[in-house]
Enzyme design. Structure first.
Site, short mmCIF file in Angstrom:
data_model
loop_
_atom_site.label_atom_id
_atom_site.label_comp_id
_atom_site.label_asym_id
_atom_site.label_seq_id
_atom_site.Cartn_x
_atom_site.Cartn_y
_atom_site.Cartn_z
CG ASN A 1 -5.10 10.92 -5.61
OD1 ASN A 1 -4.42 11.03 -6.63
ND2 ASN A 1 -5.73 9.80 -5.26
CG ASP B 1 -4.81 8.33 -12.35
OD1 ASP B 1 -5.05 7.85 -11.21
OD2 ASP B 1 -5.70 8.69 -13.16
CD GLU C 1 -4.48 4.04 -1.42
OE1 GLU C 1 -5.38 4.01 -2.32
OE2 GLU C 1 -4.70 4.37 -0.27
CG ASP D 1 -2.03 0.98 1.13
OD1 ASP D 1 -3.06 0.64 0.48
OD2 ASP D 1 -1.83 2.11 1.61
#
Lengths: 166, 515
Positions: B388, B397, B423, B380
């Site tokens: 973000n 992305d 993620e 993770d």
């Protein structure tokens, strides 16, 4: 070898009688057998057997007509040779006359073509008077089968005694 | 037919009989006939007269014994043909007097001949005297002989005439029979000829009608064939019709012919069409068994392989086994299929496995070898929400994409890696013990942490990973394995992030409680 000798003997046996060396004729040797006449019916010559035998001879085969005998071997003088021997010109024809008063004309052409003979031996033997002899005009029937016609039978004159040149 | 043979045989027999008759009769005419007996009998009489005259002349001393003997010889010679002739057989009534005269004359003349000598006049005179006495009677008797000869010869001539006439009758009959036979034969031949001409014209008519039918039939067949050819040529599928022994090619589409590398239809070789020789052998085996092959996918055209769907069935042509093989180019479908498959199994952003595909691959790996060690890593990105929020989702992305690329390049080929959440990533390490998995996780974590991600616009971000690790245990299902890894990840996060945590396997008895 013996087989060849046998054949040779047989051959000689066949020919010696034909030559007739050891045989005499059944008639006197001095008998005149044939008279030659010229075109005017004058006698040219008379011939005995010895005269004929003195001339070169040859043989032919043929039958005596009209009596059913088998063919024989004939030995004699060629008419042509006889005429030559007599120093005669070849005639137009000749008449062969017999002892029995029979006669027939033989044309000159026959002499050229067939060379008929005056035979005095038949199968090696001289021919007696009682058996159509002593002389017979004989054609070579063996070589010329076409001769078996009445014309030549008529010219086969037996007991020939005279020859008249024409 | 039999009648003709019989007729011909009869004609041959008749002709042969005629020839036999002719040859038999002609033998009789080989040598001149005699018919001279009349002359001979007359001559005999003449000679007898002359003999008598000679005998008289001898008695008068005008003839020699030799002359008498010669005359006698002439008589003997004249007698001989008459003694030998068979003409008297023709006499209808015998004439014994004539026969007796003949016999007597023969006897007497033979006797005289024997006794007469060429030069003995005494004996000659004696015989001449005897002759003079007997001969006049004999001459008279010989007249009867002449008559008998004449009658006999006349009858002989008539018999010969009759016989000739009979021969002519027979020959006439034979000729008439042969002529009749010839006539019948000619009629038969004429009628047969007429019949054969009629038959020939009928046959000709039939032939021309048949020819017309054959022509029309041929045209029809040709049209059908052309139509079939057109259909086959314009069909989107490729077709080949080939004998089972592959010696005869009935039809092959132009494309297939070209793809097999053959220039002519006769040189077409089915095996050279296949990229995969095993596919070819499989198809052959099934066709040989008589099976119809449906929907066989294979790659054709070795020079430029493409996917084709084959449908094949055995059939019989002219009584011989043959195969009809349809081939359909499915390259586009296959591409689409592959694309769909990829879409279904791939995370569109990173190109890694998506969650479903990864889990399926994990299940497969678990089932492959139930005893083999297997480790699962859950990764993770720490504080991803902040990225973000701070730089926007496109940057987030980009981070995900760059990370995915890096991890893929670092890991061994064959390692299963997927994005299973926003993620969150998962890595399945088959045949890997927990300690080894931990080492890999650490290397990965350190590599990520030590190499900031360069993004567009000179933006560089440092990111860290939290990693949960677990190893497969006996009796593990995918669910228990994931749960344990999840737990380990949670522990790694809880312990301050940017670290790896390995969940020790629970003791066997406790495993049940954990599940």
């Amino acid at each position: 070898m013996s087989r060849y000798r046998l054949i040779l003997c047989a051959w000689l046996g066949l020919w010696f009688p034909a030559l007739g060396w050891a045989q005499s004729p059944p008639y006197p040797a001095d008998l005149s057998l044939l008279t030659l006449f010229d075109t005017h019916d004058r006698v040219i010559d008379t011939l005995t057997l010895a005269d004929l035998e003195a001339l070169p001879g040859h043989q032919v085969r043929g039958p005596i007509p009209d009596n059913d005998y088998p063919e024989s071997t004939w030995y004699g003088v060629s008419i042509r040779a006889l005429l030559e021997h007599e120093h005669l010109l070849r005639p137009h024809s000749m008449v062969a006359a017999a002892l029995n008063d029979y006669s027939e004309t033989i044309p000159d052409a026959d002499l050229t073509r067939y060379d008929p003979i005056i035979a005095y031996r038949r199968d090696g033997d001289f021919i007696p008077f009682g058996e159509y002899g002593p002389l017979i005009v004989m054609y070579p029937y063996g070589e010329h089968p076409e001769l078996h016609t009445r014309t030549y039978y008529n010219r086969t004159v037996w007991q020939l005694s005279e020859l008249h040149l024409k | 037919m039999w009648l003709l043979i019989l007729l011909a045989s009869t004609m041959i027999v008749v002709a042969l009989s005629g020839l036999y008759l002719i040859s038999e009769r002609s033998d009789q005419f080989d040598t001149p006939g005699r018919h001279t007996e009349v002359w001979q009998s007359y001559s005999l009489q003449l000679q007898l007269r002359e003999l008598l005259e000679t005998a008289q002349a001898l008695e008068h001393g005008e003839a020699s014994p030799a002359q008498l003997k010669i005359r006698l010889g002439t008589v003997r010679t004249a007698l001989d043909p008459l003694l030998r002739t068979r003409v008297f057989d023709y006499l209808v009534e015998p004439r014994p007097d004539a026969m007796r005269t003949l016999a007597r004359l023969d006897r007497r003349t033979a006797d005289w001949m024997q006794r007469l000598d060429w030069r003995d006049p005494v004996k000659a005179a004696e015989i001449a005297s005897r002759m003079r006495k007997t001969l006049p009677d004999e001459i008279r008797a010989s007249h009867e002989l002449i008559v008998a000869c004449n009658v006999a010869v006349a009858i002989q001539l008539d018999r010969e005439r009759q016989s000739l006439k009979q021969t002519f009758h027979w020959l006439g009959g034979f000729l008439a029979l042969i002529a009749t036979g010839c006539l019948v034969l000619a009629l038969r031949i004429l009628s047969a000829q007429r019949r054969s001409r009629r038959l020939a014209s009928e046959l000709h008519r039939l032939n021309s009608s048949l020819e017309r039918r054959v022509q029309s039939r041929t045209r029809l067949l040709h049209e059908r064939e052309t139509l079939l050819q057109t259909i086959l040529d314009s069909t989107p599928s490729e077709v080949t019709l080939i004998s089972a022994d592959q010696r005869r090619v009935f039809y092959v589409s132009h494309t297939l012919l070209m793809q097999s590398g053959a220039g002519r239809q006769e040189a077409f070789d089915l095996s050279r069409l296949f990229v995969d020789a095993d596919d070819y052998q499989r198809l052959l085996a099934r066709l040989d068994r008589g099976d119809t092959v449906q929907q066989l996918e294979t790659r054709l055209y070795p020079a430029a392989p493409y996917w084709a769907l084959l449908t094949a069935r055995p059939l019989r042509i002219h009584g011989q086994p043959a195969w009809l093989i349809w081939s359909f180019d499915i390259t586009r479908r296959k591409t689409m299929e592959q694309k769909l498959h990829r879409l279904a199994t791939t995370d569109s952003l990173t190109g890694l496995y998506n969650r479903r595909a990864l889990l399926r691959a994990a299940i497969q790996a678990l089932r492959e070898d139930r005893r083999a060690p297997l480790s699962l890593l859950l990764l993770d990105i720490d504080h991803f929400k902040r990225i973000n929020d701070a730089h926007g989702h496109p940057i987030g992305d980009d981070v995900l994409k760059t990370l995915a690329r890096r991890m893929s390049s670092w890991l061994r080929a064959g390692t299963l890696i997927g994005r299973i959440g926003g993620e969150e990533f998962a890595i399945v390490l088959p045949h890997t013990q927990a300690a080894e998995a931990l080492a890999i996780a650490e290397r990965l974590r350190q590599a990520v942490a030590s190499a900031p991600v360069a993004l567009s616009g000179q933006l560089t971000l440092s990111i860290t990973l939290s990693i949960g690790i677990t190893q497969r245990q006996d009796g593990d299902s995918l669910r228990t394995l994931v749960q344990r890894a999840d737990h380990a990840l949670y522990r790694a996060k809880a312990e301050g992030r940017n670290r790896s945590h390995l969940t020790e396997a629970p003791r066997q008895p406790a495993a049940a409680a954990d599940i």
